[in-house]
Design a protein around this motif. Structure first.
Motif, PDB file in Angstrom:
ATOM      1  N   HIS A 153     -11.201  12.560 -10.077  1.00 15.07           N
ATOM      2  CA  HIS A 153     -12.089  11.260  -9.243  1.00 15.07           C
ATOM      3  C   HIS A 153     -10.930  11.415  -8.881  1.00 15.07           C
ATOM      4  CE1 HIS A 153     -12.489  11.191 -13.565  1.00 15.07           C
ATOM      5  NE2 HIS A 153     -11.060  11.011 -14.073  1.00 15.07           N
ATOM      6  N   LEU A 154     -11.341  12.657  -7.177  1.00 12.75           N
ATOM      7  CA  LEU A 154     -10.611  12.185  -5.610  1.00 12.75           C
ATOM      8  C   LEU A 154     -11.667  11.049  -5.065  1.00 12.75           C
ATOM      9  CD1 LEU A 154      -9.614  13.092  -3.357  1.00 12.75           C
ATOM     10  CD2 LEU A 154     -11.403  14.385  -2.674  1.00 12.75           C
ATOM     11  N   GLU A 155     -12.837  10.798  -4.987  1.00 16.03           N
ATOM     12  CA  GLU A 155     -13.614   9.472  -4.810  1.00 16.03           C
ATOM     13  C   GLU A 155     -12.599   8.208  -5.055  1.00 16.03           C
ATOM     14  OE1 GLU A 155     -14.570  11.559  -7.168  1.00 16.03           O
ATOM     15  OE2 GLU A 155     -16.098  12.479  -5.905  1.00 16.03           O
ATOM     16  N   HIS A 156     -11.962   8.338  -5.751  1.00 10.69           N
ATOM     17  CA  HIS A 156     -11.279   7.152  -6.418  1.00 10.69           C
ATOM     18  C   HIS A 156      -9.883   6.748  -6.235  1.00 10.69           C
ATOM     19  CE1 HIS A 156     -15.498   5.510  -7.829  1.00 10.69           C
ATOM     20  NE2 HIS A 156     -14.976   6.657  -8.224  1.00 10.69           N
ATOM     21  N   PHE A 157      -9.069   7.489  -5.572  1.00  9.12           N
ATOM     22  CA  PHE A 157      -7.798   8.561  -5.608  1.00  9.12           C
ATOM     23  C   PHE A 157      -7.605   7.225  -4.610  1.00  9.12           C
ATOM     24  CE2 PHE A 157      -3.780  10.243  -4.679  1.00  9.12           C
ATOM     25  CZ  PHE A 157      -3.392  10.450  -5.677  1.00  9.12           C
ATOM     26  N   ASN A 158      -6.027   6.421  -5.059  1.00  6.36           N
ATOM     27  CA  ASN A 158      -5.642   5.982  -3.804  1.00  6.36           C
ATOM     28  C   ASN A 158      -4.647   6.197  -3.223  1.00  6.36           C
ATOM     29  OD1 ASN A 158      -4.051   3.324  -2.625  1.00  6.36           O
ATOM     30  ND2 ASN A 158      -3.820   2.606  -4.019  1.00  6.36           N
ATOM     31  N   SER A 177       5.782  14.597   5.614  1.00  6.21           N
ATOM     32  CA  SER A 177       4.852  15.200   5.640  1.00  6.21           C
ATOM     33  C   SER A 177       3.261  14.933   4.965  1.00  6.21           C
ATOM     34  CB  SER A 177       4.644  16.805   4.657  1.00  6.21           C
ATOM     35  OG  SER A 177       3.868  17.286   4.101  1.00  6.21           O
ATOM     36  N   ASN A 178       2.419  15.244   5.864  1.00  5.95           N
ATOM     37  CA  ASN A 178       1.042  14.907   5.582  1.00  5.95           C
ATOM     38  C   ASN A 178       0.511  15.444   4.418  1.00  5.95           C
ATOM     39  OD1 ASN A 178       0.371  14.664   8.699  1.00  5.95           O
ATOM     40  ND2 ASN A 178       0.860  16.414   9.301  1.00  5.95           N
ATOM     41  N   VAL A 179       0.390  14.199   3.595  1.00  6.58           N
ATOM     42  CA  VAL A 179      -0.196  14.405   2.075  1.00  6.58           C
ATOM     43  C   VAL A 179      -1.688  14.723   1.569  1.00  6.58           C
ATOM     44  CG1 VAL A 179       0.026  14.117   0.117  1.00  6.58           C
ATOM     45  CG2 VAL A 179       1.817  13.242   1.934  1.00  6.58           C
ATOM     46  N   ASN A 180      -2.016  16.247   1.571  1.00  8.10           N
ATOM     47  CA  ASN A 180      -3.589  15.792   1.358  1.00  8.10           C
ATOM     48  C   ASN A 180      -3.768  16.109  -0.767  1.00  8.10           C
ATOM     49  OD1 ASN A 180      -4.309  17.485   4.261  1.00  8.10           O
ATOM     50  ND2 ASN A 180      -2.913  18.007   3.784  1.00  8.10           N
ATOM     51  N   PHE A 181      -4.979  15.891  -1.230  1.00 12.55           N
ATOM     52  CA  PHE A 181      -5.628  15.568  -1.709  1.00 12.55           C
ATOM     53  C   PHE A 181      -7.203  16.210  -2.145  1.00 12.55           C
ATOM     54  CE2 PHE A 181      -2.968  11.628  -1.245  1.00 12.55           C
ATOM     55  CZ  PHE A 181      -1.719  11.960  -2.237  1.00 12.55           C
ATOM     56  N   VAL A 182      -7.056  17.248  -3.569  1.00 20.23           N
ATOM     57  CA  VAL A 182      -8.053  18.785  -2.975  1.00 20.23           C
ATOM     58  C   VAL A 182      -8.836  18.487  -4.351  1.00 20.23           C
ATOM     59  CG1 VAL A 182      -8.386  20.473  -2.920  1.00 20.23           C
ATOM     60  CG2 VAL A 182      -6.842  19.570  -1.703  1.00 20.23           C
ATOM     61  N   LYS A 183      -9.527  18.723  -4.047  1.00 24.79           N
ATOM     62  CA  LYS A 183     -10.937  18.770  -5.628  1.00 24.79           C
ATOM     63  C   LYS A 183     -11.953  19.623  -5.184  1.00 24.79           C
ATOM     64  CE  LYS A 183     -14.690  15.669  -8.301  1.00 24.79           C
ATOM     65  NZ  LYS A 183     -15.512  15.320  -8.404  1.00 24.79           N
ATOM     66  N   ILE A 192     -10.522  16.928   0.476  1.00 18.68           N
ATOM     67  CA  ILE A 192      -9.985  16.586   0.398  1.00 18.68           C
ATOM     68  C   ILE A 192      -9.994  15.136   1.066  1.00 18.68           C
ATOM     69  CG2 ILE A 192      -9.085  18.795   0.885  1.00 18.68           C
ATOM     70  CD1 ILE A 192      -8.439  18.319   3.661  1.00 18.68           C
ATOM     71  N   ARG A 193      -8.588  14.642   0.556  1.00 17.57           N
ATOM     72  CA  ARG A 193      -8.708  13.235   1.808  1.00 17.57           C
ATOM     73  C   ARG A 193      -7.269  13.213   2.118  1.00 17.57           C
ATOM     74  NH1 ARG A 193     -10.399   8.622  -1.837  1.00 17.57           N
ATOM     75  NH2 ARG A 193      -9.653   7.443  -0.669  1.00 17.57           N
ATOM     76  N   THR A 194      -6.984  13.448   3.093  1.00 13.37           N
ATOM     77  CA  THR A 194      -5.500  12.980   3.748  1.00 13.37           C
ATOM     78  C   THR A 194      -5.008  11.884   4.225  1.00 13.37           C
ATOM     79  OG1 THR A 194      -6.626  15.623   4.798  1.00 13.37           O
ATOM     80  CG2 THR A 194      -4.323  13.941   5.593  1.00 13.37           C
ATOM     81  N   TYR A 195      -3.503  11.576   3.575  1.00 13.04           N
ATOM     82  CA  TYR A 195      -2.693  10.763   4.618  1.00 13.04           C
ATOM     83  C   TYR A 195      -2.276  11.460   5.785  1.00 13.04           C
ATOM     84  CZ  TYR A 195       1.061   7.387   4.646  1.00 13.04           C
ATOM     85  OH  TYR A 195       2.240   5.964   5.111  1.00 13.04           O
ATOM     86  N   GLU A 196      -1.851  11.176   7.151  1.00 16.27           N
ATOM     87  CA  GLU A 196      -1.900  11.532   7.650  1.00 16.27           C
ATOM     88  C   GLU A 196      -0.776  10.912   8.459  1.00 16.27           C
ATOM     89  OE1 GLU A 196      -3.034  13.030  11.274  1.00 16.27           O
ATOM     90  OE2 GLU A 196      -5.207  12.183  10.489  1.00 16.27           O
ATOM     91  N   ARG A 197       1.053  11.707   8.524  1.00 19.48           N
ATOM     92  CA  ARG A 197       2.034  11.038   8.802  1.00 19.48           C
ATOM     93  C   ARG A 197       1.981  10.298  10.572  1.00 19.48           C
ATOM     94  NH1 ARG A 197       6.838  15.543  10.582  1.00 19.48           N
ATOM     95  NH2 ARG A 197       5.640  16.818  11.337  1.00 19.48           N
TER      96      ARG A 197
END
Length: 267
Positions: A153-158, A177-183, A192-197
């Motif tokens: 459920h990447l689309e609704h991931f926080n 670290s940068n953090v990436n969530f993948v489907k 992917i959706r990415t949180y960037e430091r």
């Protein structure tokens, strides 16, 4: 002082570009850089990039065309930015520093790149010789450090909340670290959706993150193809590489780099 700037974006990852070949910009002024990147009180961007002459390499036989100096939107100089590098190549072409190909220096070393007439930039990234694989995540450095984990459920991931927890966890210490969530989308396509430091939020795209995700998915057997499509929030990127023994070489990040507008700002 009045400064001329250019705004560029690569799949939604946006940057303030400044031609600093005369070394006029006060690079130690963190608050100024933060203000220029501020979306309410400044120009607005994920980062600021200075195009400079490379004084060291200019004396060598294999001279570079320019130097890339990158700052996150928090005002601090940071590690390599893939989309920023692609946009800087487009900026260098606009300034007539280069034509359709270039070699430039960044914080992680030399980069080769080409730019087509329609603005597609293919940027060679650093080789990767270490990929850490655990049951929960993959970690590797593609010029910047990246934590990769698959989620449903990447689309609704926080992304912002979970990404911040991982970024500031004991796992990565003070540097983070940068953090990436993948489907997985198909055999060779991933979203992917990415949180960037440094931005401390989700960005619409992250070039080093897309590169890391592609190599991570290959490393854990989610694809056996060495050309991988990555869907980011702001568009599509293509990553290709060669795998030799335990090393990934000839790593290329390919996608659009677009001029948005030009202006001047007083500071």
């Amino acid at each position: 002082m009045q400064t001329e700037f250019y705004k560029y974006q690569g799949t939604g990852n946006d940057f303030v570009m400044i031609d600093n070949r005369t070394n006029f910009f006060p690079k130690e002024n963190i608050k100024l850089i933060e203000q220029l990147c501020n979306r309410r009180f400044g120009i607005g961007a994920d980062g600021l990039i200075l195009l400079e002459n490379d004084s060291i390499a200019s004396n060598l036989a294999n001279a570079t065309d320019f130097k890339m100096v990158y700052y996150n939107s928090d005002g601090n100089q940071s590690s390599m930015c893939g989309n920023g590098g692609r946009c800087l190549v487009a900026f260098a072409k606009k300034l007539n520093v280069i034509e359709n190909q270039t070699v430039f220096i960044a914080t992680d070393g030399l980069h080769h790149a080409t730019i087509s007439e329609d603005g597609i930039v293919s940027l060679q990234m650093k080789s990767v010789d270490a990929v850490k694989i655990t049951p929960e995540y993959v970690f590797l450095d593609t010029g910047s450090p990246h934590h990769i984990q698959m989620v449903d459920h990447l689309e609704h991931f926080n992304v912002k909340e979970v990404g911040a927890k991982i970024r500031y966890s004991d796992l990565y210490g003070n540097a983070g670290s940068n953090v990436n969530f993948v489907k997985q989308v198909s055999e060779n396509t991933f979203a992917i959706r990415t949180y960037e430091r440094g931005v401390e939020d989700e960005t619409l795209s992250c070039g080093t993150g897309a590169t890391a995700a592609a190599i991570a998915m290959y490393s854990i057997g989610k694809t056996n193809l060495n050309t991988v499509q990555i869907n980011v929030q702001g568009g599509k990127l293509e990553i290709s590489f060669d795998k030799t023994h335990e090393k990934f070489t000839n790593v290329f990040l390919k996608g659009p780099a677009e001029f948005v507008f030009k202006g001047t700002i007083q500071w």
